[in-house]
Every structure is written in C-alpha cells, then in structure tokens.
Design an enzyme around this catalytic site. Structure first.
Site, PDB file in Angstrom:
ATOM      1  N   LEU A 188      30.683   4.891  18.674  1.00  0.00           N
ATOM      2  CA  LEU A 188      32.026   4.370  18.462  1.00  0.00           C
ATOM      3  C   LEU A 188      32.577   3.764  19.753  1.00  0.00           C
ATOM      4  O   LEU A 188      33.204   2.708  19.747  1.00  0.00           O
ATOM      5  CB  LEU A 188      32.956   5.484  17.960  1.00  0.00           C
ATOM      6  CG  LEU A 188      34.394   5.067  17.662  1.00  0.00           C
ATOM      7  CD1 LEU A 188      34.435   3.992  16.580  1.00  0.00           C
ATOM      8  CD2 LEU A 188      35.244   6.267  17.233  1.00  0.00           C
ATOM      9  N   CYS A 242      34.831   8.936  27.396  1.00  0.00           N
ATOM     10  CA  CYS A 242      34.199  10.242  27.259  1.00  0.00           C
ATOM     11  C   CYS A 242      33.896  10.815  28.637  1.00  0.00           C
ATOM     12  O   CYS A 242      33.707  10.062  29.584  1.00  0.00           O
ATOM     13  CB  CYS A 242      32.874  10.112  26.517  1.00  0.00           C
ATOM     14  SG  CYS A 242      33.059   9.402  24.885  1.00  0.00           S
ATOM     15  N   GLU A 262      51.106  12.876  43.937  1.00  0.00           N
ATOM     16  CA  GLU A 262      51.230  11.572  43.312  1.00  0.00           C
ATOM     17  C   GLU A 262      52.671  11.458  42.826  1.00  0.00           C
ATOM     18  O   GLU A 262      53.096  12.210  41.960  1.00  0.00           O
ATOM     19  CB  GLU A 262      50.250  11.543  42.133  1.00  0.00           C
ATOM     20  CG  GLU A 262      49.985  10.204  41.549  1.00  0.00           C
ATOM     21  CD  GLU A 262      49.101  10.329  40.303  1.00  0.00           C
ATOM     22  OE1 GLU A 262      48.767  11.445  39.882  1.00  0.00           O
ATOM     23  OE2 GLU A 262      48.764   9.280  39.745  1.00  0.00           O
ATOM     24  N   HIS A 300      48.030   2.404  40.220  1.00  0.00           N
ATOM     25  CA  HIS A 300      47.490   2.139  38.877  1.00  0.00           C
ATOM     26  C   HIS A 300      47.559   0.683  38.456  1.00  0.00           C
ATOM     27  O   HIS A 300      47.162   0.339  37.354  1.00  0.00           O
ATOM     28  CB  HIS A 300      48.183   3.017  37.840  1.00  0.00           C
ATOM     29  CG  HIS A 300      47.883   4.468  38.048  1.00  0.00           C
ATOM     30  ND1 HIS A 300      48.698   5.288  38.793  1.00  0.00           N
ATOM     31  CD2 HIS A 300      46.834   5.230  37.669  1.00  0.00           C
ATOM     32  CE1 HIS A 300      48.169   6.497  38.844  1.00  0.00           C
ATOM     33  NE2 HIS A 300      47.041   6.491  38.171  1.00  0.00           N
TER      34      HIS A 300
HETATM   35 ZN    ZN Z   1      45.363  12.916  42.431  1.00  0.00          ZN
END
Ligand code: ZN
Ligand code: GLN
Length: 757
Positions: free
Chosen positions: A18, A517, A666, A695
């Site tokens: 998948l 995964c 963070e 990010h």
């Molecule tokens: Zn971290």
C-alpha cells in the site's frame, strides 16, 4: 456466537504494497486506479488469512488508505472549510497531506502507540452529513470474498474527545450535530444484512475519564442501539483498563464489551459487575502491540481466571488491540537467529495463537498441526526462560551492585566549573546534532552494510562528511560544534545495533502514519555494551577543530520507547540496563577528552502512561535512569539533553529533576510560550529553545531570529539561554541549513551587541 475476535488487522501490506502504491500515485507515476486495485487485493488477502486460521469475527473498515480517524471524519462529513471545494481522492489526500493552498490537518500520536492519526477539525458553523460509501463498499467486498465481517468504526465519544475545534471551543458542544449522524450510520448499516456486528472503538475510556464523558455513555448508546435493532454493538477498548466506563456501559443495551487483559489488569475488577449483565466479554489476551510469542499455557490460565468471574459461554477470545501495531509475518525474516526468531510472533502468527488458544479454552479437539504448534510453543517459552542469549549474569550482577545513581555535585557547583572550563558566552550557539543526510551518506551506510565497500572505505567517507560538517559550522560561526551524525540511520537503531540483547528484523515494518512505516528494533535480552559506540567518531571530530565538540548519545527512555521491549521483565528494569550501557559511553567520552555530552531524550514525554495514577511511578524510574546514565560525568563535563516538541506544563519539575546542565527543546512553532513554563516554575538549569522551525525549506531572516531571541530574553536571562535551531536538520538540505545557521549566528551577534551597549 463465534469463539474468537480479531480487533483489527494491519493494512499496509506485508511487502508494504500500500505504501508503494500510494507513493507512486502521489508522485504521479501511477493513477488512482492502481491504488484501488492494490487496496482491494490487500483487503482480500488479509481477510483470507484470518478466515484460513479460523477467526470468528473478522473486521471490515479497519482498512484505510491513510488513517481510520480521517475516514471517520469523512463518514460524518467533518470536512474543514478549506477543503470543501474538493472531492473524492483529491479531497481525501488533501486533508491528510495538505496542498499548496490548504495546510494539512494536524496529526498526533494514537494513545501511547507510535501510530499517528489525523485530528478531526470541527466547527459549530459546519453542517455534518453522512457518507457511508466506504463502509458499505467494504462490507460488500468482504461478503463477496466469502466473509461476513463485523464493521469497525471509531465511536462518537472517542471521536469527539480526540477532535479539535477550529475556534478552540469544546468539541462536545457539537455532540448534537455528530451523534445523529452516527444514528443514521447505524441505521444504514442495519440495512446491509439480517444481522450485523459493529465494533465501536471507544478507547478514550482507558484514559482519565471526565464525569462528562461518563455521563454521555448511557444517552449515546441507548440511542445508537435503538437506531437499528438488528445491529449488535460491541464496545471496544484497548491499551489500558476501562473500569469506570464499563460500570456505565452495563446499563446500556450494547451487545458486548471488549477489554484489554494484557495492558489493563485492573479490568479484572469490573468482571463481577459485567457478569451480572447479559453482555458478552471480548477478552483481549493475545498481545496486539508486542512481538513476543504468547505463552499459551499462561494465556489459557489467564482466561480461566477470567472465567472464574465471568460465565465462560459468554467469553470471546481476542487480541488485546488491533494488530496494526505489529508487523505482518515472520515468513520474510530470513536472516534472524533462529533461536530468537522462535520467540517471536507477528500478526499472522498471532492469528494461529488465537485460534489455538480459543480451542484449548473451549475444550475443542486439536488436530495434529495444532498439537505440534502447542508443543513448539511450550518449548519456545521454556527456552526463553533460560537461554543464555537472554540471561546474562554479568549484567544482572552489575545491576545489583549499582552504587552511583547520580552525579556527585550539585548543579550550582557544576555550572560554575563548567563556565570556567568551557568559557562560552551568554547565548552560546549550537545545533541539536544531526546535519543533512545526503544521498551519498545514505549510500555509504548501505554499501557498508551490504559489504560493497570495506570498513576502511566507509570510515573514510564518514570522516570526509565530518570534516565538511565541521568546516560548515566554523564557516557559519557556531560556537559549540557537533559531528553531524552521518553514521546514524536512526537515533535508536544506531545504539541498538551495538548493544548486546538487541535484535533487528528484516521486514518488521509497522505503520507509523499514512504511508510511513518504521521498523522498530527489539530488546530480547539483558542489555550490555560490548565496546564503545561513538567514541571513535566524536574524538575524530574533536581532533579536527579547536572548538568544543559535543558528543551525541540517545537516552534510555527514548531507546525503550522506540523499540519493542521484552515482556518478561518490567520496563523499568530494562531501562536501567540501557542506562548502565549509556553510562559507560558517557565515561569513555569524557575520558577521551570530550567536554560536552548530549543525551537525547526525544521520546521522554511519549512514554507517559495513559492514566495519571501511573505517572509518578513512570517519572520515578525515567528520571532515575537518566541520572544513572550521566552519573559518571565529572563536574566539569557538561551534560545536555534534548526533547522534541512537548507540553512541559505538567512535567517541568520532572524535567528539572533530570538535572541536565543544559536542555534544548523544540519550540520555534510556539514563540516563547513553551519557555514561559520554564521561567514560571523557577527552572534553574540552562535552556536552548529552538529559534527557528526547520520543518520547512524556508530560510529564516536575521531580523526574524533577532525578534525570536528577544522574545526569549523577555522570559529568561541571557546567562541561562543557549541559541539553537529546532531539531531535525538531518531532513533538510545543506543549501537550506547553511544560510539559516549563518543568519542565526548573525542574529545572536546583533542581540549580544545590543545587550552590551
Ligand atoms: Zn527533537
Ligand atoms: N540528535 C538528534 C538529531 O539531531 C536528535 C533527534 C530528535 O530530536 N529526534 O537528529
């Protein structure tokens, strides 16, 4: 009535079919039809596996192209405004993954597992509308595959509890909009067959329950049960006990209740009351979230104990939770030590166990194959009790004799010495450890593993990377350097591979979210460190610079939380063993001249128990083992730790008790909010809040970092602050990292100049 029950089955495919189909589609290499045909094939295969092993209740709608919570949101028509102009698969994947113009929905951890679900967004302005297409189709698909499935859905009280409101209001205010859609759904389901079993997952009741949640059980389930008299509703809970909720559910017309007897021992306490009702008990006794072979004799004993309090004829034997949290099958584990492999059981093997166990429990005759399975099960469990691969006297003796549980000196004394030795300025700059993992670095690690390049060639390549990494940091003007972690594929796996007592699978993939995964390593035996794990790399790096090189380790709690852990010993004991191995490394690093050592506890917060009554016990040993692993550090050796994005509010005193000299966190996405918690609690150690979010590929400007630092300075004094980016530089490109760090360093010098003026 059937005898056994599979709570849910993994869906990504034993060869991650998948995942591959989805990613091919997302990248434009194939069309959606091929995703659908892969999905159909997987569902059919999984149903057949369950049928062939004699499973009674097999699920449909436990399958999903991305996430079942997302599916539930769509079933209810809970589609945030920004996606409402879209349809079908475009809509579905936009909600999951975002588009240019619409940010993806939030994703968060599913209870205390490493699975992540999409957080539904609700708004009082929205109208909700049933779309049962997926459920109906999957039911029909199963029927045409020769199976009459139960239908799995996420229950309304869990759905409302785990959703969020765009305007931050209380999601339960939308109860009157959401629950009628559930009623309609059950009505629709009732039309599918003469009789349909629906598994309604209400795991929210294993957490601390509020009076409000409890008070809604009866009205909600009275209604849902009345919606379709031919639908039998089973309430499913897992991961912990659900005693208070069960006490209410017994007064509703639900047909059955599923309880976890592997992770929810307290469930025993409610059996008497449950027995007085006419309900069935789905007894989750086969561990659905760990990979050990069940001790069938012991499990049978467990069922007998349950049967002493609850009528046997109303018991259905089940997995403790969905098998989503374990890999598929041992069939592809070709390289594993056969003794170790013999102790394991993945999803398919668990089906066999479930079948065998229910036959034994209900006194059914075993066939020859089952007899053999039972015999080999007994042998495997026996060998686990005594195998020298697991039981290591040296480790056990050492554990008995621990006498140094923490550092000798107080923080106040240590930090003075450290400042003298390390001579860093206020707002000292550093990073969290990793630098971009380029395709070349990954290839070098792969080639070394597969034997394509020699150890010497491999080391050469790693050293070249480290050289480059140091040069870049010096060019950026950073003050405390790191080696960049090129030799690490993963912060847990790297250490696991070098520890005795740790095992690795070839194909033990478990879905983490969407198509992603992970392949967690597993701890099968007593843990020890045969030889130093990082010293060579760190000392090499230190030899290449005049500046201070920070050593990088992963802490015991994080190693524990991101592994499958042996179930024949308490987690706290396993953690202690890991801590001792890390302590050896800390000592070796400082003896090799490394002056700052960072021990990452990225998953510290993740390890928290689901019930608050169990928190203090967890905190006790988690803190104990962090302190144990840095206990060898001399006062002049500075210990850092790092934690990823967390709510520190409730745990700040615990963080302080870990007694690291410096903690990096963070925080960039939350301005200075997280830091305020530190100030408010009078946190005394030094703190490095992330000053920019890594990010996104965007390069933060000097001005915005200056602003960010000034925000931090409103909260904590300069002498207590370090400056670093958020964690995760390894996921970025050098072209993004270098200018960003340059800007960060420049921002620091601007702020310092202002402070001095
Ligand atoms: Zn971290
Ligand atoms: N030192 C690790 C790194 O920088 C920390 C990883 C993490 O925060 N999860 O990659």
């Amino acid at each position: 009535m059937q005898k056994n029950w599979v709570t849910g089955f993994p869906r990504i495919g034993e060869q991650r079919e998948l995942k591959k189909a989805l990613e091919a589609y997302w990248s434009g290499k194939s069309d959606f039809d091929s995703v659908i045909s892969t999905a159909k094939e997987l569902k059919k295969r999984h149903w057949n596996y369950q049928k062939e092993t004699g499973m009674g209740y097999i699920s449909c709608n436990d399958f999903s192209l991305y996430d079942t919570m997302l599916d539930m949101a769509l079933t209810l028509g809970a589609i945030p405004q920004r996606f409402r102009h879209m349809q079908n698969e475009e809509l579905y994947f936009a909600m999951a993954r975002g588009t240019q113009n619409a940010v993806a929905m939030e994703m968060t951890k599913w209870f205390n597992t490493n699975y992540h679900y999409i957080v539904p967004e609700l708004s009082p302005a929205d109208d909700y509308k049933l779309d049962a297409t997926k459920i109906i189709e999957e039911y029909k698909e199963a029927k045409s595959a020769g199976i009459t499935p139960k239908i799995n859905i996420i229950g309304p009280l869990t759905f409302l509890s785990l959703s969020k409101r765009v305007d931050r209001g209380d999601t339960f205010e939308l109860y009157d909009k959401i629950v009628p859609i559930y009623e309609e759904l059950l009505e629709t389901i009732g039309t599918l067959d003469n009789e349909v079993v629906v598994q309604i997952d209400e795991p929210i009741f294993v957490k601390d329950v509020t009076p409000k949640q409890l008070s809604l059980i009866k009205p909600t389930y009275d209604k849902l049960c009345a919606a379709a008299p031919n639908v039998k509703i089973a309430i499913q809970t897992y991961f912990e006990s659900a005693v208070e909720a069960v006490k209410v559910f017994v007064y509703t017309p639900v047909w059955a209740i599923g309880l976890d007897f592997v992770y929810g021992e307290e469930n025993f306490r409610v059996l008497d009351e449950l027995a007085k009702s006419n309900k069935l008990l789905i007894a989750g006794v086969i561990d659905g979230r760990n990979i050990w072979k069940s001790d069938i004799d012991y499990k049978k004993e467990l069922l007998e104990q349950i049967a002493q309090k609850f009528p046997k004829e109303r018991i259905i034997v089940a997995t403790s939770c969905s098998l989503l949290h374990v890999p598929y099958t041992l069939k592809y584990e070709e390289k594993m030590d056969s003794e170790i492999k013999n102790w394991l059981s993945y999803a398919l093997e668990k089906l066999d166990e479930l079948s065998l166990l229910s036959k034994l429990f209900f006194d059914e005759k075993l066939n020859e194959e089952e007899q053999a399975l039972l015999t080999s099960n007994k042998a495997a469990c026996l060998s686990r009790k005594s195998s020298p691969l697991i039981h290591d006297k040296v480790v056990q003796n050492r554990i008995q004799k621990i006498n140094k549980w923490e550092r000798a000196d107080r923080f106040e004394d240590r930090i003075k010495v450290q400042h003298k030795v390390l001579r860093y300025k206020p707002l000292a700059t550093t990073t969290i450890g990793s630098f971009p993992q380029t395709p070349e670095v990954r290839k070098a690690r792969r080639d070394y593993k597969s034997g394509t390049i020699t150890e010497e060639q491999y080391k050469q390549k790693m050293c070249e990377y480290i050289d480059k990494c140091i040069a870049c940091q010096e060019e950026c003007g950073l003050e405390i350097l790191v080696h960049g972690e090129p030799e690490r594929n993963d912060m847990v796996e790297y250490f696991g591979e070098q520890l005795k007592g740790y095992g690795f699978s070839q194909n033990g993939w478990v879905q983490s979210y969407g198509s992603r995964c992970v392949k967690p390593p597993f701890i099968y035996g007593d843990i020890s460190r045969p030889k130093p794990m990082t010293v060579e790399w760190i000392t090499y790096a230190q030899s290449k610079t005049e500046k201070i090189m920070k050593g990088m380790l992963t802490g015991p709690v994080t190693i524990l939380n991101w592994s499958f852990v042996r179930d024949d010993m308490p987690r706290s004991e396993v953690s202690k063993q890991i801590a001792l191995s890390i302590a050896d490394e800390v000592d070796d690093l400082q003896n090799a001249g490394i002056k700052i050592i960072q021990v990452d506890e990225a998953a510290f917060k993740e390890g928290y128990p689901l019930k608050s009554s169990k928190i203090s016990e967890y905190e006790r040993w988690a803190v104990r083992d962090f302190k144990l692993c840095v206990a060898p550090a001399k006062k002049e050796t500075q210990i850092h730790t790092h934690m990823c994005y967390s709510e520190f509010n409730d745990i700040i005193k615990t963080i302080e008790a870990m007694d690291a000299d410096v903690i990096s966190i963070e925080t960039a996405r939350s301005g200075n909010e997280l830091l305020k918690v530190f100030a408010k609690s009078g946190y005394k150690q030094e703190v490095g809040p992330g000053v920019y979010d890594i990010h996104s590929p965007r390069i933060p400007s000097v001005e915005e970092i200056v602003k960010q630092i000034e925000l931090l300075l409103e909260v904590l004094p300069k002498d207590q602050l370090w400056i670093n980016p958020d964690c995760g530089l390894k996921t970025r490109k050098w072209e993004e990292v270098i200018p960003s760090l340059k800007n960060m360093v420049e921002a620091v010098s601007i702020v310092r100049a202002k402070l001095n003026a």
